[in-house]
Design a protein around this motif. Structure first.
Motif, PDB file in Angstrom:
ATOM      1  N   ILE A 171       0.858  -1.546  -0.119  1.00  0.00           N
ATOM      2  CA  ILE A 171      -0.189  -0.358  -0.128  1.00  0.00           C
ATOM      3  C   ILE A 171       0.854   1.016   0.106  1.00  0.00           C
ATOM      4  O   ILE A 171       0.362   2.103  -0.027  1.00  0.00           O
ATOM      5  CB  ILE A 171      -0.537   0.077   1.393  1.00  0.00           C
ATOM      6  CG1 ILE A 171      -2.416   0.308   0.542  1.00  0.00           C
ATOM      7  CG2 ILE A 171      -0.107   0.093   2.578  1.00  0.00           C
ATOM      8  CD1 ILE A 171      -3.165   0.488   2.382  1.00  0.00           C
ATOM      9  N   ARG A 172       2.263   0.944   0.338  1.00  0.00           N
ATOM     10  CA  ARG A 172       3.166   2.499   0.360  1.00  0.00           C
ATOM     11  C   ARG A 172       2.543   3.158  -1.236  1.00  0.00           C
ATOM     12  O   ARG A 172       2.397   4.310  -0.226  1.00  0.00           O
ATOM     13  CB  ARG A 172       5.121   1.868   0.246  1.00  0.00           C
ATOM     14  CG  ARG A 172       5.619   3.023  -0.005  1.00  0.00           C
ATOM     15  CD  ARG A 172       6.765   2.666  -0.133  1.00  0.00           C
ATOM     16  NE  ARG A 172       7.701   1.644   1.377  1.00  0.00           N
ATOM     17  CZ  ARG A 172       7.892   2.478   2.197  1.00  0.00           C
ATOM     18  NH1 ARG A 172       8.039   3.903   2.521  1.00  0.00           N
ATOM     19  NH2 ARG A 172       8.256   1.807   3.183  1.00  0.00           N
ATOM     20  N   ASP A 173       3.175   3.525  -2.129  1.00  0.00           N
ATOM     21  CA  ASP A 173       2.606   3.884  -2.541  1.00  0.00           C
ATOM     22  C   ASP A 173       1.236   5.216  -3.364  1.00  0.00           C
ATOM     23  O   ASP A 173       1.215   6.389  -2.505  1.00  0.00           O
ATOM     24  CB  ASP A 173       3.162   3.873  -4.243  1.00  0.00           C
ATOM     25  CG  ASP A 173       4.431   3.354  -4.894  1.00  0.00           C
ATOM     26  OD1 ASP A 173       4.879   3.879  -3.850  1.00  0.00           O
ATOM     27  OD2 ASP A 173       4.765   2.816  -5.616  1.00  0.00           O
ATOM     28  N   PRO A 174      -0.019   4.494  -3.346  1.00  0.00           N
ATOM     29  CA  PRO A 174      -1.507   4.910  -2.965  1.00  0.00           C
ATOM     30  C   PRO A 174      -1.223   5.859  -1.124  1.00  0.00           C
ATOM     31  O   PRO A 174      -1.952   6.805  -1.184  1.00  0.00           O
ATOM     32  CB  PRO A 174      -2.669   4.205  -2.969  1.00  0.00           C
ATOM     33  CG  PRO A 174      -1.525   2.176  -2.773  1.00  0.00           C
ATOM     34  CD  PRO A 174       0.043   3.030  -3.193  1.00  0.00           C
ATOM     35  N   LEU A 175      -0.759   5.073  -0.401  1.00  0.00           N
ATOM     36  CA  LEU A 175      -0.659   5.869   0.848  1.00  0.00           C
ATOM     37  C   LEU A 175      -0.147   6.524   1.002  1.00  0.00           C
ATOM     38  O   LEU A 175      -0.499   8.014   1.274  1.00  0.00           O
ATOM     39  CB  LEU A 175      -0.720   5.017   1.781  1.00  0.00           C
ATOM     40  CG  LEU A 175      -0.881   5.006   3.380  1.00  0.00           C
ATOM     41  CD1 LEU A 175      -2.275   5.093   3.451  1.00  0.00           C
ATOM     42  CD2 LEU A 175      -0.371   3.228   3.870  1.00  0.00           C
ATOM     43  N   THR A 176       0.777   6.898   0.510  1.00  0.00           N
ATOM     44  CA  THR A 176       1.992   8.303   0.293  1.00  0.00           C
ATOM     45  C   THR A 176       1.307   9.376  -0.665  1.00  0.00           C
ATOM     46  O   THR A 176       1.412  10.704  -0.513  1.00  0.00           O
ATOM     47  CB  THR A 176       3.229   7.519   0.065  1.00  0.00           C
ATOM     48  OG1 THR A 176       3.891   6.417   0.239  1.00  0.00           O
ATOM     49  CG2 THR A 176       4.326   8.788  -0.428  1.00  0.00           C
ATOM     50  N   SER A 177       0.704   9.120  -1.864  1.00  0.00           N
ATOM     51  CA  SER A 177       0.089   9.582  -2.229  1.00  0.00           C
ATOM     52  C   SER A 177      -1.200  10.210  -1.902  1.00  0.00           C
ATOM     53  O   SER A 177      -0.980  11.367  -1.704  1.00  0.00           O
ATOM     54  CB  SER A 177      -0.004   9.262  -3.643  1.00  0.00           C
ATOM     55  OG  SER A 177      -1.390   9.322  -4.152  1.00  0.00           O
ATOM     56  N   MET A 178      -1.840   9.730  -0.762  1.00  0.00           N
ATOM     57  CA  MET A 178      -2.656  10.525  -0.670  1.00  0.00           C
ATOM     58  C   MET A 178      -2.053  11.591   0.468  1.00  0.00           C
ATOM     59  O   MET A 178      -3.223  12.610   0.981  1.00  0.00           O
ATOM     60  CB  MET A 178      -3.783   9.392   0.268  1.00  0.00           C
ATOM     61  CG  MET A 178      -4.370   9.425   1.580  1.00  0.00           C
ATOM     62  SD  MET A 178      -5.956   8.065   1.204  1.00  0.00           S
ATOM     63  CE  MET A 178      -6.510   8.413   2.783  1.00  0.00           C
ATOM     64  N   SER A 229      -3.401  11.436  11.298  1.00  0.00           N
ATOM     65  CA  SER A 229      -2.622  10.734  11.998  1.00  0.00           C
ATOM     66  C   SER A 229      -3.459   9.459  11.679  1.00  0.00           C
ATOM     67  O   SER A 229      -4.185   9.177  10.372  1.00  0.00           O
ATOM     68  CB  SER A 229      -3.306  11.141  13.121  1.00  0.00           C
ATOM     69  OG  SER A 229      -3.397  10.287  13.661  1.00  0.00           O
ATOM     70  N   GLY A 230      -2.780   8.548  11.909  1.00  0.00           N
ATOM     71  CA  GLY A 230      -3.495   7.355  10.871  1.00  0.00           C
ATOM     72  C   GLY A 230      -3.356   6.210  12.937  1.00  0.00           C
ATOM     73  O   GLY A 230      -3.017   6.429  13.702  1.00  0.00           O
ATOM     74  N   GLN A 231      -4.628   5.521  13.215  1.00  0.00           N
ATOM     75  CA  GLN A 231      -5.540   5.279  13.914  1.00  0.00           C
ATOM     76  C   GLN A 231      -4.676   3.950  13.782  1.00  0.00           C
ATOM     77  O   GLN A 231      -5.256   2.765  12.843  1.00  0.00           O
ATOM     78  CB  GLN A 231      -6.734   4.844  14.310  1.00  0.00           C
ATOM     79  CG  GLN A 231      -7.510   4.277  15.227  1.00  0.00           C
ATOM     80  CD  GLN A 231      -8.369   4.310  15.176  1.00  0.00           C
ATOM     81  OE1 GLN A 231      -9.363   3.313  14.727  1.00  0.00           O
ATOM     82  NE2 GLN A 231      -8.666   4.899  16.676  1.00  0.00           N
ATOM     83  N   VAL A 271       5.871   6.284   5.768  1.00  0.00           N
ATOM     84  CA  VAL A 271       4.873   6.528   4.425  1.00  0.00           C
ATOM     85  C   VAL A 271       4.506   8.495   4.810  1.00  0.00           C
ATOM     86  O   VAL A 271       3.203   8.880   3.673  1.00  0.00           O
ATOM     87  CB  VAL A 271       3.992   5.805   3.871  1.00  0.00           C
ATOM     88  CG1 VAL A 271       4.360   4.584   3.123  1.00  0.00           C
ATOM     89  CG2 VAL A 271       2.747   5.408   5.624  1.00  0.00           C
ATOM     90  N   GLY A 272       5.306   8.824   5.683  1.00  0.00           N
ATOM     91  CA  GLY A 272       4.324  10.466   5.894  1.00  0.00           C
ATOM     92  C   GLY A 272       3.447  10.136   6.530  1.00  0.00           C
ATOM     93  O   GLY A 272       3.436  12.201   7.119  1.00  0.00           O
TER      94      GLY A 272
END
Ligand SMILES: Cc1cc2nc3c(=O)[nH]c(=O)nc-3n(C[C@H](O)[C@H](O)[C@H](O)COP(=O)(O)O)c2cc1C
Length: 406
Positions: free
Chosen positions: A81-88, A100-102, A164-165
Motif C-alpha cells: 500500500i506504500r505508493d497509494p498511501l504516500t500519495s494520499m 494521523s493514522g489509527q 509513508v509520511g
C-alpha cells in the motif's frame, strides 16, 4: 469570540508536530477501501475535512498486520500500500492539514475471512463476538511467540507509517479491540504476568507503546485512544481509566483520547443517540448476522439519549490526573461545547459525526459564534459503513461539501 474559542482555533503542538488549531478529525472507519487500498472516495472524504480547516485528520483503522483487521476491507500497514498511501497523505498535507493514522489490531474480535491463521487470537480463549455469526466462533489465546509477533507487528507498522509520511500515530487502546482486550478483565483471563491486576493487564499495551516509540523515535507524536469504561459489568470502569491514562502518561505518550464503550459489549455508550441497527440491517448480507441484528438489535444497542459533551465529567478525571495532552472526544458540535471543553483544561478536541455532517466545521464555527451543526445523531453514518458508498451523512441538511453519496 471568547478567549477559549479563540484558543481552540489557534495553533498548538503535539510533541514536535505543529497543528493549525486544536480540532482533530476522530477516526471514523470510512468503509471506502473495498480492496484494502485507498480509493478516490476515501481521498475525497479526507480532502473535504482538510479543506474545511481541520488541523489533523485521522485515517481510521490502519491494521497493524493483515490478521489485525476486523474485516478484509480494511487496510493494513504493509508495502502493498506504500505508493497509494504516500500519495494520499501528500495530497491531504498540501492543504495544511496533518494526517494521523489509527494503528489498531483486532485481537480476537474479527470477521476477517482472509485470516492467515486458523483463528484470530486475543489475550485469552474467548467467544469471537464479531466472527461468530460468520462461522468464526472462537478466538484463541496468544502464547509467548504470538505475543512477540503481536508487538513486532505494531513496531513494523509504525516504522512503515512514519516512512509513508503520517504525521502522527494514534494507538487504539479502547473499544474492545486487541489492546483493549488485554486491558479488560472481561477478555483477559490470563494467569501469567499479563493477566490479573490492572498493572499486569497493562503490560502488553505498555510493551506496544514502547516498541512503537522505539520504532518512530522520541520526537514523533504518538497519541492513544482509551475507553473510559467498557460500559458493562466486570469490565474496566472510570476509576480504572484514570490509572490506565496515568500509566500511559508515565510511559511517555503524547496525548490521550478519552473515549468510552466497546464495539463488542456496549457500542452505544461510545456514540449516544439513535439506534443504528436498522441501517446496519439494510446493508448486512450475512443471514446469521441479520438474525442477530433482528433478535438483539434493541438490547445490544442500548438506549443512551444524546447530549452534548457526554464524556466531559469522566474525562475531566483523566485531565486532572495526567500531564500529557488530553484530547476530548464525544458530542462536541457547538461553540458552547468547545468553550466547556477548553475551559475544563483539555488540549485538543476530536470530532467524529460533527465533521461527517459538516467537513467545514472549523471554517464555519470559527466564523459564527452561533454556528449550528446539522448532525441529528441518527447514527446512520455508522450503519452505512458497510454500504457501497461507505461512511457518509444522509441528512438533507448536511452542509455543502458533505459527500452524500460517499
Ligand atoms: C461512522 C463512524 C465510524 C467510526 N469508526 C471508528 C473507528 O474506526 N475507530 C474508532 O476509534 N472510533 C470510531 N468511531 C467512534 C468515533 O471516533 C467517536 O469516538 C464517536 O463517534 C464519538 O465522537 P463524536 O460525538 O464526535 O461523533 C466511529 C464513529 C462513527 C460515527
Amino acid at each position: 469570540m471568547s478567549e477559549l474559542i479563540d484558543k481552540c482555533f489557534s495553533p498548538a503542538k503535539i510533541n514536535s508536530l505543529e497543528l493549525r488549531n486544536r480540532v482533530i478529525k476522530a477516526a471514523t472507519f470510512e468503509g471506502k477501501t473495498p480492496d484494502a487500498v485507498p480509493t478516490e472516495r476515501l481521498i475525497d472524504f479526507h480532502m473535504g475535512i482538510a479543506e474545511g480547516g481541520t488541523a489533523m485528520t485521522t485515517l481510521a483503522y490502519c491494521g497493524a498486520e493483515a490478521d489485525g483487521r476486523l474485516a478484509a476491507n480494511m487496510m493494513y500497514m504493509g508495502e502493498y500500500i506504500r505508493d497509494p498511501l504516500t500519495s494520499m497523505i501528500q495530497r491531504i498535507q498540501s492543504t495544511g492539514c496533518k494526517v494521523s493514522g489509527q494503528l489498531a489490531h483486532c485481537g480476537g474480535f474479527s470477521k476477517n475471512k482472509e485470516l492467515t491463521k486458523r483463528r484470530p487470537k486475543g489475550p485469552s480463549f474467548t467467544l469471537n463476538m464479531l466472527g461468530a455469526p460468520y462461522g468464526m466462533f472462537f478466538a484463541g489465546g496468544m502464547n509467548a511467540a504470538d505475543m512477540e509477533d503481536f508487538v513486532s507487528a505494531y513496531a513494523e507498522a509504525a516504522t512503515f507509517m512514519k516512512s509513508v509520511g503520517f504525521d502522527c500515530i494514534e494507538l487504539h487502546f479502547g473499544h474492545g479491540y486487541g489492546l483493549s482486550q488485554f486491558i479488560s478483565p472481561l477478555t483477559n483471563r490470563r494467569k501469567d504476568e499479563y493477566g490479573g491486576s490492572l498493572t499486569n493487564r497493562m503490560r502488553m499495551p505498555l510493551r506496544v507503546l514502547d516498541a512503537v516509540r522505539r520504532a518512530v523515535g522520541d520526537d514523533f507524536p504518538i497519541i492513544g485512544k482509551i475507553s473510559l469504561t467498557d460500559g458493562v459489568r466486570g469490565g474496566i470502569n472510570y476509576d480504572d481509566a484514570v490509572e490506565i491514562a496515568s500509566m500511559l502518561d508515565k510511559a511517555g505518550i503524547d496525548g490521550i483520547v478519552t473515549s468510552g464503550g466497546t464495539s463488542s459489549f456496549n457500542p452505544m455508550l461510545m456514540f449516544r443517540g439513535d439506534n443504528m441497527s436498522k441501517t446496519m440491517l439494510e446493508y448486512e448480507k450475512n443471514p446469521m448476522m441479520r438474525l442477530v441484528l433482528r433478535a438483539l438489535g434493541n438490547s445490544f444497542f442500548r438506549n443512551y439519549p444524546y447530549e452534548e459533551t457526554y464524556f466531559l465529567e469522566q474525562a475531566k478525571r483523566v485531565r486532572d490526573k495526567v500531564d500529557t495532552n488530553v484530547i476530548y472526544i464525544g458530542g462536541v458540535s457547538t461553540n458552547e461545547s468547545i468553550e466547556k471543553v477548553m475551559g475544563a483544561g483539555f488540549d485538543f478536541i476530536q470530532l467524529g459525526r460533527t465533521l461527517i455532517a459538516d467537513p467545514s466545521f472549523v471554517k464555519n464555527a470559527s466564523a459564527d459564534l452561533n454556528y449550528k451543526n446539522p448532525c441529528t445523531h441518527c447514527n446512520q453514518c455508522v450503519g452505512l459503513i458497510d454500504s457501497p458508498e461507505g461512511t457518509h451523512c444522509v441528512l438533507p441538511s448536511a452542509m455543502p461539501g458533505t459527500l452524500k453519496t460517499g
